[in-house]
Design a protein around this motif. Structure first.
Motif, PDB file in Angstrom:
ATOM      1  N   TYR A  71      16.627 -14.293 -21.777  1.00 30.67           N
ATOM      2  CA  TYR A  71      17.840 -13.579 -22.187  1.00 30.67           C
ATOM      3  C   TYR A  71      17.514 -12.201 -22.763  1.00 30.67           C
ATOM      4  N   MET A  72      16.224 -11.932 -22.977  1.00 36.76           N
ATOM      5  CA  MET A  72      15.819 -10.683 -23.621  1.00 36.76           C
ATOM      6  C   MET A  72      16.235  -9.467 -22.816  1.00 36.76           C
ATOM      7  N   GLU A  73      16.264  -9.581 -21.504  1.00 45.94           N
ATOM      8  CA  GLU A  73      16.614  -8.423 -20.675  1.00 45.94           C
ATOM      9  C   GLU A  73      18.042  -7.951 -20.927  1.00 45.94           C
ATOM     10  N   ARG A  74      18.880  -8.807 -21.457  1.00 46.75           N
ATOM     11  CA  ARG A  74      20.252  -8.417 -21.776  1.00 46.75           C
ATOM     12  C   ARG A  74      20.396  -7.872 -23.190  1.00 46.75           C
ATOM     13  N   LEU A  75      19.326  -7.898 -23.960  1.00 46.88           N
ATOM     14  CA  LEU A  75      19.399  -7.466 -25.357  1.00 46.88           C
ATOM     15  C   LEU A  75      18.876  -6.059 -25.583  1.00 46.88           C
ATOM     16  N   TRP A  76      18.171  -5.483 -24.594  1.00 50.37           N
ATOM     17  CA  TRP A  76      17.601  -4.153 -24.812  1.00 50.37           C
ATOM     18  C   TRP A  76      18.682  -3.112 -25.062  1.00 50.37           C
ATOM     19  N   GLN A  77      19.724  -3.103 -24.246  1.00 46.51           N
ATOM     20  CA  GLN A  77      20.797  -2.121 -24.430  1.00 46.51           C
ATOM     21  C   GLN A  77      21.554  -2.318 -25.736  1.00 46.51           C
ATOM     22  N   PRO A  78      21.973  -3.560 -26.081  1.00 45.88           N
ATOM     23  CA  PRO A  78      22.607  -3.740 -27.394  1.00 45.88           C
ATOM     24  C   PRO A  78      21.703  -3.367 -28.566  1.00 45.88           C
ATOM     25  N   LEU A  79      20.393  -3.628 -28.420  1.00 47.76           N
ATOM     26  CA  LEU A  79      19.473  -3.243 -29.481  1.00 47.76           C
ATOM     27  C   LEU A  79      19.395  -1.729 -29.624  1.00 47.76           C
ATOM     28  N   TRP A  80      19.368  -1.039 -28.498  1.00 46.66           N
ATOM     29  CA  TRP A  80      19.375   0.425 -28.527  1.00 46.66           C
ATOM     30  C   TRP A  80      20.669   0.955 -29.138  1.00 46.66           C
ATOM     31  N   ASP A  81      21.789   0.301 -28.825  1.00 43.70           N
ATOM     32  CA  ASP A  81      23.073   0.691 -29.416  1.00 43.70           C
ATOM     33  C   ASP A  81      23.054   0.495 -30.931  1.00 43.70           C
ATOM     34  N   THR A  82      22.429  -0.579 -31.387  1.00 39.56           N
ATOM     35  CA  THR A  82      22.346  -0.835 -32.819  1.00 39.56           C
ATOM     36  C   THR A  82      21.551   0.252 -33.530  1.00 39.56           C
TER      37      THR A  82
END
Length: 271
Positions: A71-82
């Motif tokens: 599931y990590m591949e879907r978290l890079w963009q939200p992490l960058w947004d954070t």
């Protein structure tokens, strides 16, 4: 209770009778306050749920492992947004907090009677409302998205930065200001050569410290629709996808640890 016999025959005690009576009433009031707080806290508690809590926690813990690493591949963009929410919110707050701090400090405000109270009111208003509440209000006004999160972080940070900065301004060495002013320097030159050099270390430390705090706060703003990794956490919680929740917790922990390390290094370099 220690009692000493003096040469005159009178005894010395650590507290007088009145002080002992006041201390006794103080402890009695503290016990009464604790009992009252406990009654308020447990008034609506369903003890059957409390008794069943260990079993429920163990059940959820079993469902949370192992983490869903794919599931990590879907978290890079939200992490960058954070990270963007925290960084842009901090920068936006600086543009407002710095002038407000100079208006709130006694030694730089143009009016102690009118301007300073208004600046202090703005600082207090910003600090009195949590960033999550700001996010709730802004999501209702602007709709869900990163803009609401950035503004929520900024509105919360203005009071924090403004308060610490105006206190640092009030603690500067006035003799340096007087020395520069005595040369015939203008107000801008006094600010540039006498005030700014004294507060720059404090300003840098406050900014980095607030950015570190904003990293933590921005991770949960998504729970109310303000974007970032908190939005993914909300979706995973709503669908009971516990392995995804575990991975998000790990990512948030790693991000916070990294931001703490960066802020500590920057503060060490400055100080």
């Amino acid at each position: 209770m220690p009692v000493l016999q003096s040469a005159t025959g009178r005894s010395w005690q650590h507290r007088s009778g009145r002080q002992r009576l006041i201390a006794w009433f103080g402890w009695l009031a503290l016990v009464a306050l604790v009992v009252f707080a406990w009654q308020v806290m447990t008034r609506d508690t369903i003890w059957a749920f409390v008794a069943d809590a260990p079993r429920q926690a163990a059940d959820i813990g079993e469902r949370m492992f192992p983490p869903r690493w794919g599931y990590m591949e879907r978290l890079w963009q939200p992490l960058w947004d954070t990270l963007n929410i925290a960084t842009l919110g901090t920068l936006l707050a600086l543009f407002v907090a710095v002038p407000v701090a100079f208006l709130a400090a006694r030694n730089t405000t143009p009016s102690v009677r009118f301007v300073r109270p208004a600046a202090l009111l703005l600082i207090v208003a910003s600090r009195s409302i949590n960033s999550l509440i700001w996010a709730l209000l802004l999501v209702s006004i602007l709709g869900p998205g990163l803009l609401a999160g950035i503004l929520a972080i900024a509105l919360r940070s203005i009071g924090f930065i403004g308060k610490l900065l105006y206190e640092a301004i009030e603690e500067i060495d006035a003799s340096q200001v007087e020395a520069v002013a005595a040369t015939g320097a203008s107000g801008a030159q006094v600010l540039d050569y006498a005030i700014a050099p004294q507060i720059m270390p404090a300003f840098a430390g406050i900014t980095v410290f607030r950015w570190d705090i904003n990293i933590r706060e921005s991770t949960v703003l998504g729970l109310v629709g303000a974007g970032g990794i908190g939005l993914e956490l909300s979706h995973s919680l709503n669908t009971l996808a516990w392995p995804q929740v575990t991975l998000i917790f790990i990512v948030i922990l790693g991000t916070v640890v990294l931001s703490e390390w960066v802020s500590a290094r920057v503060r060490h370099a400055i100080i």
